[in-house]
Write a protein that holds these residues in place. Structure first.
Motif, PDB file in Angstrom:
ATOM      1  N   ASP A  90      33.867  39.550  37.924  1.00  0.00           N
ATOM      2  CA  ASP A  90      33.923  38.928  36.603  1.00  0.00           C
ATOM      3  C   ASP A  90      34.214  37.438  36.691  1.00  0.00           C
ATOM      4  O   ASP A  90      34.990  36.990  37.540  1.00  0.00           O
ATOM      5  CB  ASP A  90      35.034  39.566  35.760  1.00  0.00           C
ATOM      6  CG  ASP A  90      34.671  40.941  35.235  1.00  0.00           C
ATOM      7  OD1 ASP A  90      33.489  41.328  35.304  1.00  0.00           O
ATOM      8  OD2 ASP A  90      35.595  41.622  34.741  1.00  0.00           O
ATOM      9  N   GLU A 122      34.677  44.758  34.393  1.00  0.00           N
ATOM     10  CA  GLU A 122      34.097  45.184  33.117  1.00  0.00           C
ATOM     11  C   GLU A 122      32.971  44.252  32.649  1.00  0.00           C
ATOM     12  O   GLU A 122      31.913  44.713  32.206  1.00  0.00           O
ATOM     13  CB  GLU A 122      35.213  45.219  32.066  1.00  0.00           C
ATOM     14  CG  GLU A 122      34.768  45.602  30.692  1.00  0.00           C
ATOM     15  CD  GLU A 122      35.916  45.550  29.697  1.00  0.00           C
ATOM     16  OE1 GLU A 122      35.634  45.214  28.530  1.00  0.00           O
ATOM     17  OE2 GLU A 122      37.067  45.826  30.069  1.00  0.00           O
ATOM     18  N   LYS A 125      29.792  44.225  35.106  1.00  0.00           N
ATOM     19  CA  LYS A 125      29.019  45.474  35.045  1.00  0.00           C
ATOM     20  C   LYS A 125      28.011  45.493  33.897  1.00  0.00           C
ATOM     21  O   LYS A 125      27.050  46.245  33.948  1.00  0.00           O
ATOM     22  CB  LYS A 125      29.954  46.690  34.936  1.00  0.00           C
ATOM     23  CG  LYS A 125      30.721  46.967  36.219  1.00  0.00           C
ATOM     24  CD  LYS A 125      31.445  48.281  36.218  1.00  0.00           C
ATOM     25  CE  LYS A 125      32.338  48.527  35.056  1.00  0.00           C
ATOM     26  NZ  LYS A 125      33.109  49.767  35.128  1.00  0.00           N
ATOM     27  N   THR A 126      28.188  44.631  32.890  1.00  0.00           N
ATOM     28  CA  THR A 126      27.266  44.626  31.752  1.00  0.00           C
ATOM     29  C   THR A 126      25.870  44.141  32.137  1.00  0.00           C
ATOM     30  O   THR A 126      24.912  44.411  31.409  1.00  0.00           O
ATOM     31  CB  THR A 126      27.793  43.754  30.593  1.00  0.00           C
ATOM     32  OG1 THR A 126      27.892  42.394  31.030  1.00  0.00           O
ATOM     33  CG2 THR A 126      29.132  44.255  30.106  1.00  0.00           C
ATOM     34  N   ASP A 141      35.015  49.311  39.025  1.00  0.00           N
ATOM     35  CA  ASP A 141      35.954  48.839  38.006  1.00  0.00           C
ATOM     36  C   ASP A 141      36.805  47.677  38.494  1.00  0.00           C
ATOM     37  O   ASP A 141      37.149  46.794  37.719  1.00  0.00           O
ATOM     38  CB  ASP A 141      36.874  49.977  37.547  1.00  0.00           C
ATOM     39  CG  ASP A 141      36.115  51.047  36.776  1.00  0.00           C
ATOM     40  OD1 ASP A 141      35.099  50.718  36.129  1.00  0.00           O
ATOM     41  OD2 ASP A 141      36.543  52.221  36.832  1.00  0.00           O
TER      42      ASP A 141
END
Length: 166
Positions: A90, A122, A125-126, A141
């Motif tokens: 991220d 999070e 992963k999009t 995760d």
């Protein structure tokens, strides 16, 4: 220098232009640039092994934003390997535009010819749905989950980019 990230080459060229404009002796600047090596966590390329598996790793995990992510991906694109892997975490602190900014790096990821892509966190992963069958994508995760599982996906000989916000 064996391999120079494009963004650093631009910075060095600008520094040398200033030295020239000021009519200073360029030799000290040239000597400093020729011995420069990125720091661990800030783009250093290291060779390592685990058992019989050998890897080259671009360690660029100190910080991540869209510009530094693109710079790291450009760096990886100049490395000669058909076995490239990226581990991308991220990008923190992007506020309400986080989703759009994560999506903005997808074309750069696609351009470097990855065999495998590991997405951690999070937000990262999009972007999973943006990749077809030409690259294997694995999502985790957190870094602990990645570390506990990544060995099963590595065969040796990979050039691996690790990029994320700490």
């Amino acid at each position: 220098m064996p391999v120079l990230p494009i963004h650093l080459a631009r910075n060095f060229a600008a520094a040398l232009a200033v030295v020239r404009a000021l009519k200073l002796d360029p030799e000290p600047a040239i000597d400093a640039i020729s011995t420069f090596e990125p720091l661990l966590g800030r783009g250093k390329l290291v060779s390592t092994r685990k058992g019989t598996k050998e890897f080259k790793i671009i360690c660029d995990y100190y910080n991540a934003n869209p510009q530094s992510m693109v710079a790291a991906l450009e760096y990886m694109s100049i490395l000669d390997s058909s076995n490239k892997i990226a581990i991308l975490g991220d990008m923190a602190g992007l506020g309400k535009f986080s989703y759009q900014l994560h999506m903005s790096i997808v074309p750069n990821i696609k351009d470097i010819g990855l065999r495998k892509l590991f997405l951690v966190g999070e937000k990262m992963k999009t972007i999973r749905t943006e990749f077809g069958d030409d690259v294997e994508v694995f999502c985790f995760d957190d870094t602990e989950s990645l570390c506990n599982n990544i060995d099963q996906y590595l065969t040796g000989g990979e050039v691996i980019l690790i990029k994320g916000s700490r």
